[in-house]
Design a protein around this motif. Structure first.
Motif, PDB file in Angstrom:
ATOM      1  N   GLU A 132     -18.398  37.091  -1.512  1.00  0.00           N
ATOM      2  CA  GLU A 132     -18.407  37.768  -2.806  1.00  0.00           C
ATOM      3  C   GLU A 132     -19.742  38.476  -3.067  1.00  0.00           C
ATOM      4  O   GLU A 132     -19.761  39.642  -3.485  1.00  0.00           O
ATOM      5  N   ASN A 133     -20.850  37.777  -2.827  1.00  0.00           N
ATOM      6  CA  ASN A 133     -22.177  38.321  -3.140  1.00  0.00           C
ATOM      7  C   ASN A 133     -22.782  39.147  -2.009  1.00  0.00           C
ATOM      8  O   ASN A 133     -23.753  39.875  -2.231  1.00  0.00           O
ATOM      9  N   LYS A 134     -22.237  38.985  -0.803  1.00  0.00           N
ATOM     10  CA  LYS A 134     -22.736  39.660   0.389  1.00  0.00           C
ATOM     11  C   LYS A 134     -24.188  39.297   0.692  1.00  0.00           C
ATOM     12  O   LYS A 134     -24.940  40.080   1.249  1.00  0.00           O
ATOM     13  N   LYS A 135     -24.560  38.086   0.298  1.00  0.00           N
ATOM     14  CA  LYS A 135     -25.889  37.557   0.587  1.00  0.00           C
ATOM     15  C   LYS A 135     -25.733  36.100   1.019  1.00  0.00           C
ATOM     16  O   LYS A 135     -24.896  35.381   0.500  1.00  0.00           O
ATOM     17  N   GLY A 136     -26.557  35.698   1.976  1.00  0.00           N
ATOM     18  CA  GLY A 136     -26.474  34.328   2.443  1.00  0.00           C
ATOM     19  C   GLY A 136     -27.684  33.953   3.267  1.00  0.00           C
ATOM     20  O   GLY A 136     -28.607  34.742   3.439  1.00  0.00           O
TER      21      GLY A 136
ATOM     22  N   PHE B   5     -24.062  43.360   3.919  1.00  0.00           N
ATOM     23  CA  PHE B   5     -24.410  41.938   3.988  1.00  0.00           C
ATOM     24  C   PHE B   5     -25.892  41.831   4.326  1.00  0.00           C
ATOM     25  O   PHE B   5     -26.427  42.649   5.079  1.00  0.00           O
ATOM     26  N   SER B   6     -26.540  40.829   3.756  1.00  0.00           N
ATOM     27  CA  SER B   6     -27.968  40.636   4.037  1.00  0.00           C
ATOM     28  C   SER B   6     -28.364  39.200   3.724  1.00  0.00           C
ATOM     29  O   SER B   6     -27.637  38.467   3.057  1.00  0.00           O
ATOM     30  N   GLY B   7     -29.532  38.845   4.194  1.00  0.00           N
ATOM     31  CA  GLY B   7     -30.091  37.542   3.877  1.00  0.00           C
ATOM     32  C   GLY B   7     -30.578  37.532   2.437  1.00  0.00           C
ATOM     33  O   GLY B   7     -31.054  38.542   1.925  1.00  0.00           O
ATOM     34  N   ASN B   8     -30.439  36.400   1.780  1.00  0.00           N
ATOM     35  CA  ASN B   8     -30.878  36.292   0.389  1.00  0.00           C
ATOM     36  C   ASN B   8     -32.315  35.770   0.356  1.00  0.00           C
ATOM     37  O   ASN B   8     -32.571  34.603   0.097  1.00  0.00           O
TER      38      ASN B   8
ATOM     39  N   ASN C  50     -25.309  28.746  -3.375  1.00  0.00           N
ATOM     40  CA  ASN C  50     -24.279  29.755  -3.123  1.00  0.00           C
ATOM     41  C   ASN C  50     -24.464  30.450  -1.781  1.00  0.00           C
ATOM     42  O   ASN C  50     -23.516  31.035  -1.247  1.00  0.00           O
ATOM     43  N   ASN C  51     -25.660  30.394  -1.222  1.00  0.00           N
ATOM     44  CA  ASN C  51     -25.918  30.996   0.090  1.00  0.00           C
ATOM     45  C   ASN C  51     -25.211  30.247   1.212  1.00  0.00           C
ATOM     46  O   ASN C  51     -25.118  30.756   2.327  1.00  0.00           O
TER      47      ASN C  51
END
Length: 103
Positions: free
Chosen positions: A52-56, A32-35, A43-44
Motif C-alpha cells: 500500500e505505502n510502497k515503502k519497506g 517502491f523504496s526503502g523507508n 508497517n515496514n
C-alpha cells in the motif's frame, strides 16, 4: 560455441533482461523504496502495508521482489549480510553466481 554454452548464455541474458525490466517497474514506475525516514515503523514489515505505502525495509522489499521474479521463472535466494539483506541469483546450470542485489 557448444550448444550447452549457448543455452547458458541465453538463460543468463534472459535473466538480465528480466532483472532490468523488474528494476524499472519496481523502482521507477511503481516507486517502491526503502523507508529511511521511519525505518523502525512496524508497517515496514507487513507486506500488505508495504504494498500500500510502497515503502519497506530491505527484507520486506526483497521478499516482494523475489516473489515477483519467481513468477517470471527467475529464482533468487536470500543472503543475510551484516547490516544488510541481499538477494542472489545463482545460475543453476553452472553453479556460478551471476548477480547480487542490495534492495
Amino acid at each position: 560455441l557448444s550448444l550447452r554454452r549457448q543455452r547458458q548464455m541465453c538463460i543468463r541474458d534472459r535473466c538480465k533482461l528480466l532483472l532490468d525490466a523488474t528494476n524499472q517497474i519496481f523502482y521507477q514506475q511503481e516507486e517502491f523504496s526503502g523507508n529511511s525516514d521511519d525505518y523502525y515503523n512496524p508497517n515496514n514489515s507487513y507486506i500488505n502495508m508495504v504494498l500500500e505505502n510502497k515503502k519497506g525495509i530491505p527484507i520486506s522489499l526483497c521478499l516482494l521482489y523475489s516473489c515477483l521474479l519467481k513468477r517470471l521463472g527467475v529464482i533468487l535466494t536470500p543472503v543475510n549480510f551484516p547490516g544488510h539483506f541481499l538477494l542472489r541469483y545463482l545460475q543453476s546450470t553452472c553453479n556460478v553466481i551471476q548477480y547480487y542485489m542490495d534492495l
